[in-house]
Design a protein around this motif. Structure first.
Motif, PDB file in Angstrom:
ATOM      1  N   SER A  67      45.850  34.290  87.483  1.00 44.16           N
ATOM      2  CA  SER A  67      45.154  34.467  86.203  1.00 44.16           C
ATOM      3  C   SER A  67      44.084  35.548  86.271  1.00 44.16           C
ATOM      4  N   ASP A  68      43.757  36.018  87.480  1.00 43.86           N
ATOM      5  CA  ASP A  68      42.717  37.027  87.660  1.00 43.86           C
ATOM      6  C   ASP A  68      43.245  38.152  88.548  1.00 43.86           C
ATOM      7  N   PHE A  88      35.262  41.272  95.081  1.00 46.58           N
ATOM      8  CA  PHE A  88      34.766  40.693  93.846  1.00 46.58           C
ATOM      9  C   PHE A  88      34.049  39.379  94.128  1.00 46.58           C
ATOM     10  N   PRO A  89      32.856  39.191  93.579  1.00 45.54           N
ATOM     11  CA  PRO A  89      32.071  37.978  93.856  1.00 45.54           C
ATOM     12  C   PRO A  89      32.812  36.703  93.469  1.00 45.54           C
ATOM     13  N   GLY A  90      32.778  35.737  94.367  1.00 42.74           N
ATOM     14  CA  GLY A  90      33.389  34.449  94.096  1.00 42.74           C
ATOM     15  C   GLY A  90      34.878  34.378  94.360  1.00 42.74           C
ATOM     16  N   HIS A 142      44.247  43.338  93.886  1.00 45.46           N
ATOM     17  CA  HIS A 142      43.766  42.146  94.582  1.00 45.46           C
ATOM     18  C   HIS A 142      43.697  40.975  93.608  1.00 45.46           C
ATOM     19  N   ILE A 143      43.895  39.766  94.143  1.00 43.69           N
ATOM     20  CA  ILE A 143      43.694  38.540  93.375  1.00 43.69           C
ATOM     21  C   ILE A 143      42.793  37.616  94.188  1.00 43.69           C
ATOM     22  N   THR A 193      31.353  40.572  85.827  1.00 39.43           N
ATOM     23  CA  THR A 193      32.234  41.733  85.923  1.00 39.43           C
ATOM     24  C   THR A 193      31.514  43.015  85.552  1.00 39.43           C
ATOM     25  N   GLU A 194      30.742  42.980  84.480  1.00 44.55           N
ATOM     26  CA  GLU A 194      29.994  44.169  84.058  1.00 44.55           C
ATOM     27  C   GLU A 194      29.039  44.626  85.154  1.00 44.55           C
TER      28      GLU A 194
END
Length: 249
Positions: free
Chosen positions: A104-105, A71-73, A93-94, A227-228
């Motif tokens: 939180s993600d 995931f980016p970032g 994954h976090i 995310t989209e």
């Protein structure tokens, strides 16, 4: 999606399958899984990382596989779960820097091989609404968007869970369901937030109620757009015999 207990959903699906179909209820202690294979058989897929490396080295993989980009970032993201129970598997994954005990993600992947092969991605995604409603104290679901990508059926959805029952957390989730030949694959990006009221008159007003200051709302909207794009471009299934660059590198 730990709180979306998969076995409730699969149980409801079994009620709509042909009467001659054979399923096994496998009790693994803290989770019940319904499978088309006996519980004592080793029907789990190989390790996610091993399977991905193995298939990328071959020009023609013997089986389809799910590709999920970092995931980016999120930096060197952390895998906090890699569970295989019968034919069900789940990976989480976090982001780098967050604790697995307080994050939180979250990015969740599920490989659902026990579901009927005739079930389209849109029907599966629509069925998740009832599960979300059953585990949340108040929830809102945006309409499902179904599409075809590289001749494979997909469905996108979003939901807002005001309070996850038994916790002091609300959840916002964007997800993508992919109808592969061997399984339905579900990829979900979650935000864990403070509990919120879901009675807002619109989705936009709901977001403003959750993120009360302008800066946090702007950060969420930016992450939501990211995310989209991520779900569309970096999560996909590579079928058998796919020689495209994105699948065979």
């Amino acid at each position: 999606m730990k709180f979306l207990r998969l076995y409730f959903f699969i149980l409801s699906l079994l009620l709509t399958t042909p009467a001659m179909a054979s399923f096994y209820q496998c009790d693994f202690g803290d989770k019940v899984v319904f499978s088309s294979q006996p519980c004592d058989l080793d029907v789990a897929e190989p390790s996610y990382e091993q399977e991905r490396k193995k298939t990328q080295k071959r020009k023609d993989a013997s089986r389809e596989y799910l590709t999920v980009g970092v995931f980016p970032g999120w930096g060197s993201w952390q895998k906090i779960k890699d569970e295989r129970l019968g034919s069900f598997r789940e990976i989480e994954h976090i982001p780098e820097g967050q604790s697995q005990f307080n994050y939180s993600d979250l990015l969740n992947e599920q490989w659902l091989t026990a579901l009927p092969k005739s079930m389209p991605a849109e029907r599966f995604a629509t069925s998740l609404k009832d599960i979300v409603n059953s585990v949340c104290d108040g929830s809102v679901n945006e309409p499902i968007y179904a599409d075809t990508e590289y001749n494979i059926g997909v469905a996108y959805g979003k939901y807002y869970c005001g309070r996850r029952r038994g916790t002091e957390q609300g959840v916002i989730a964007y997800f993508k369901a992919i109808r592969g030949k061997e399984a339905i694959y579900l990829i979900t990006r979650e935000w864990r937030v403070a509990p919120f009221d879901v009675t807002a008159i619109s989705i936009e007003r709901l977001k403003q109620d959750i993120f009360t200051d302008r800066q946090s709302l702007h950060e969420f909207e930016s992450a939501a757009r990211q995310t989209e794009l991520y779900l569309k471009q970096q999560t996909f299934v590579c079928p058998i015999g796919d020689f495209s660059k994105r699948c065979r590198g």
